[in-house]
Design a protein around this motif. Sequence first.
Motif, PDB file in Angstrom:
ATOM      1  N   ALA A  53      45.105 -46.400  41.635  1.00 57.69           N
ATOM      2  CA  ALA A  53      44.660 -44.902  41.826  1.00 57.69           C
ATOM      3  C   ALA A  53      43.257 -44.880  42.922  1.00 57.69           C
ATOM      4  O   ALA A  53      42.558 -45.562  42.791  1.00 57.69           O
ATOM      5  N   LEU A  54      43.293 -43.496  43.573  1.00 59.69           N
ATOM      6  CA  LEU A  54      42.134 -43.351  44.185  1.00 59.69           C
ATOM      7  C   LEU A  54      41.370 -42.127  43.657  1.00 59.69           C
ATOM      8  O   LEU A  54      41.988 -41.640  43.227  1.00 59.69           O
ATOM      9  N   THR A  55      40.034 -42.233  43.871  1.00 56.60           N
ATOM     10  CA  THR A  55      39.633 -41.286  43.222  1.00 56.60           C
ATOM     11  C   THR A  55      39.092 -40.108  44.282  1.00 56.60           C
ATOM     12  O   THR A  55      38.594 -40.243  45.210  1.00 56.60           O
ATOM     13  N   TYR A  56      39.186 -38.846  43.624  1.00 61.68           N
ATOM     14  CA  TYR A  56      38.947 -37.680  44.639  1.00 61.68           C
ATOM     15  C   TYR A  56      38.131 -36.645  43.877  1.00 61.68           C
ATOM     16  O   TYR A  56      37.882 -36.922  42.647  1.00 61.68           O
ATOM     17  N   MET A  87      47.395 -41.091  42.616  1.00 58.82           N
ATOM     18  CA  MET A  87      48.380 -42.019  42.858  1.00 58.82           C
ATOM     19  C   MET A  87      48.983 -41.423  44.198  1.00 58.82           C
ATOM     20  O   MET A  87      49.640 -40.512  44.317  1.00 58.82           O
ATOM     21  N   TRP A 121      46.869 -39.089  38.207  1.00 59.91           N
ATOM     22  CA  TRP A 121      47.192 -40.251  37.199  1.00 59.91           C
ATOM     23  C   TRP A 121      46.424 -40.253  35.831  1.00 59.91           C
ATOM     24  O   TRP A 121      46.652 -40.419  34.940  1.00 59.91           O
ATOM     25  N   GLY A 122      45.230 -40.155  36.311  1.00 60.39           N
ATOM     26  CA  GLY A 122      44.117 -40.251  35.082  1.00 60.39           C
ATOM     27  C   GLY A 122      43.610 -38.930  34.948  1.00 60.39           C
ATOM     28  O   GLY A 122      43.374 -37.785  35.454  1.00 60.39           O
ATOM     29  N   GLN A 149      35.940 -35.543  39.124  1.00 59.77           N
ATOM     30  CA  GLN A 149      36.412 -36.704  39.358  1.00 59.77           C
ATOM     31  C   GLN A 149      37.757 -37.115  38.952  1.00 59.77           C
ATOM     32  O   GLN A 149      38.022 -37.185  37.794  1.00 59.77           O
ATOM     33  N   SER A 184      41.791 -39.167  39.174  1.00 54.16           N
ATOM     34  CA  SER A 184      42.484 -40.114  39.839  1.00 54.16           C
ATOM     35  C   SER A 184      43.702 -39.917  40.461  1.00 54.16           C
ATOM     36  O   SER A 184      44.435 -39.368  39.664  1.00 54.16           O
TER      37      SER A 184
END
Length: 700
Positions: free
Chosen positions: A20-23, A8, A49-50, A4, A6
């Motif tokens: 941020a969105l999780t993909y 942006m 981002w993460g 997973q 993160s």
Amino acid sequence: MSHQISVMVHTPAHSGIGGALTYESGTAHTAGTLVRVPLGSRELLGVVWGGAAPHADSGETAPMQLRAIASVLEGLTPLNAHWRQLVQFAASYYQRSAGEVALAALPSQLRDLSAEQWARRLKRKPKVVAAYEGATQTIPTPTEEQAQVLADIATHKGPFLLFGNTGSGKTEVYLRAAQAVLEHNPQAQILVMVPEINLTPQLEERFRARFCPQWGADCLVSMHSSLTPAQRLKNWLAAHSGEARIVLGTRMAVFASMPHLQLIVVDEEHDPSYKQQEGARYSARDLAIYRGQLEGAKVILGSATPSLESWHHSRPATTSEPAGRYMRLAMPSRVGQGALPLVRRVDMNRQPYKTVFSNHLLDAMRERVTRGEQILVLLNRRGYAPVLNCNDCGWKSECPHCSAFRVFHKLDRTLRCHHCGFTQPVPRACPSCGNLDISPLGRGTEQLEEHLAELLADVRRPDGEPIRIARIDADSTRLKGELERQLAEVHAGAVDVLVGTQMIAKGHDFRRVTLVAALNTDGALFSSDFRAPERLFSLLMQAAGRAGRDATMNLVSPCEMWVQSHHPQHPLFEALKQHDYPAFAEQQLKERAQATLPPFSFQALVRAEARSQEAAQGFLNAAREAGAALADELMVDLYPAVPMTIQRVANIERAQMLIECTSRKALQHFLAHWQADLHALRNAHRQVIRWAVDVDPLAI
């Protein structure tokens, strides 16, 4: 095992998606990696981002189905932690989503290229960089003041406020400070920022002449909105890879990816152009200070008329208060014995009614032209006349879509709104009563150019040729390359009198200008905007600085600045006559301290746009009620909603609400918690088209 991550992506502030969105990804990706991800039915560029969190498939039903990233932009070094932290800070401070700030800071072509297109671009053979063929520059010996300033910059941490009079050689200080950094570190990068595009070519030429012979023709790149998408991407990649040692640009350059940044220069730091007015309303000057602290880079703010905020932050320590956060460096003398112009004030109350140029000023202009000297005439209003008027019925050329007048442009016989762009041919008769005698009210640069040609028609240049008058403003320089062409004519001596707006007052090194005339300066003296006097004084001081830059021009007679005013004894003009910025700043800061205005307090504006003024103000007043309890707790003042100065633009009504607090921290805390209320209220106020928070606004 999948991961997973993160990412942006560009999510507008109104979307309610602030983070941020999780993909899902089959491999882990380093933070800062550029990827393309699906969002709805589109595929967008995003920034990882993460950190990646691995998770195994347990066989149980997953609580939610994550979408997989589409592709990775290979061959690009990830954006470093400092860049991401700068974006995160800017988004938090200016109340926008981090994705919006991050993606807006990247070149548009990079956002639009698919992974396949990017792969094809990588396979292209790089062009062979030609050797630098420009003129070699004679490096001047630094003055005592310049040497002292450079020694201070070398031995202190900064940030520095370089307070140098016009013509004192601030650019030479920038050049030498940059050279010292480049010679000390083989990888170091330098960011040089200018307020407006029209100053970039002139400064770029000086930097290229100084650095390209030693470090190569590709050591310097520029970043500004006049570049094509392909040029901007090329220059961004050169900065991101470290290949470009110097980046020269406007406010957007503060977000340039520069992994080895060691020096930031903000020239003309007082200029309002450093404040973005759309989207994330950031101050590039303030972000430059933050970025310098973040990356351990030295920051030099330079100006002959510093902003009052910077002046206050560079104050020396006194018995009553500690020193400011900046170190003030002064260069009061002009290079090469050039003298500051003598300021003459003309009392327009003693002139005949409707006088445009006083007789004494006209005589001085005639004398200068016949000696082969140049003159600048400053009027900060373009067009022929601000209003077209019918004397019979009182009709005026109002814009049907804005609460403003359309400006009369005589050259193409149009009435043009400078707010929404609505343009119509000038009517043959009054649209209201049919009167054929409709006349212009007021003056713009077009009319001034025409009027001067009539008044000085009998004047001849030293070679016997007729006088040559030119005009530089947003209308005359609309075509690509036109500004550069006109400035080249002025520098070559082909123009005797240059009429223009503030575009001609900033940064230009006109060697033969010996007289500057400023007209219609009184409006800002009694403006409701508390920053108006600061802007006027800065404009007049900068304009005055265009005269007398060549000491030899002072040998015949002293260079002059003429200011025509109905209030010649105003303290602002008294300080201008003495070229005494410190006295003006002291008086202004004293007034602001008494009124608890910035820099002694901190402000934010919330602006709302709707089809009706009632809807816009209704949204803001509802937001005021929603935040009242927290505002009282934090001692934040929320003022009632009011229409904006120009309340209707393009048939959209605009209202604003001022927020004020003596603590920056308390204001930021309030704004961060208030965002949820603003988003929630949007659903109940469907008529509101958009709203935005402007932190540290420059215009109220």
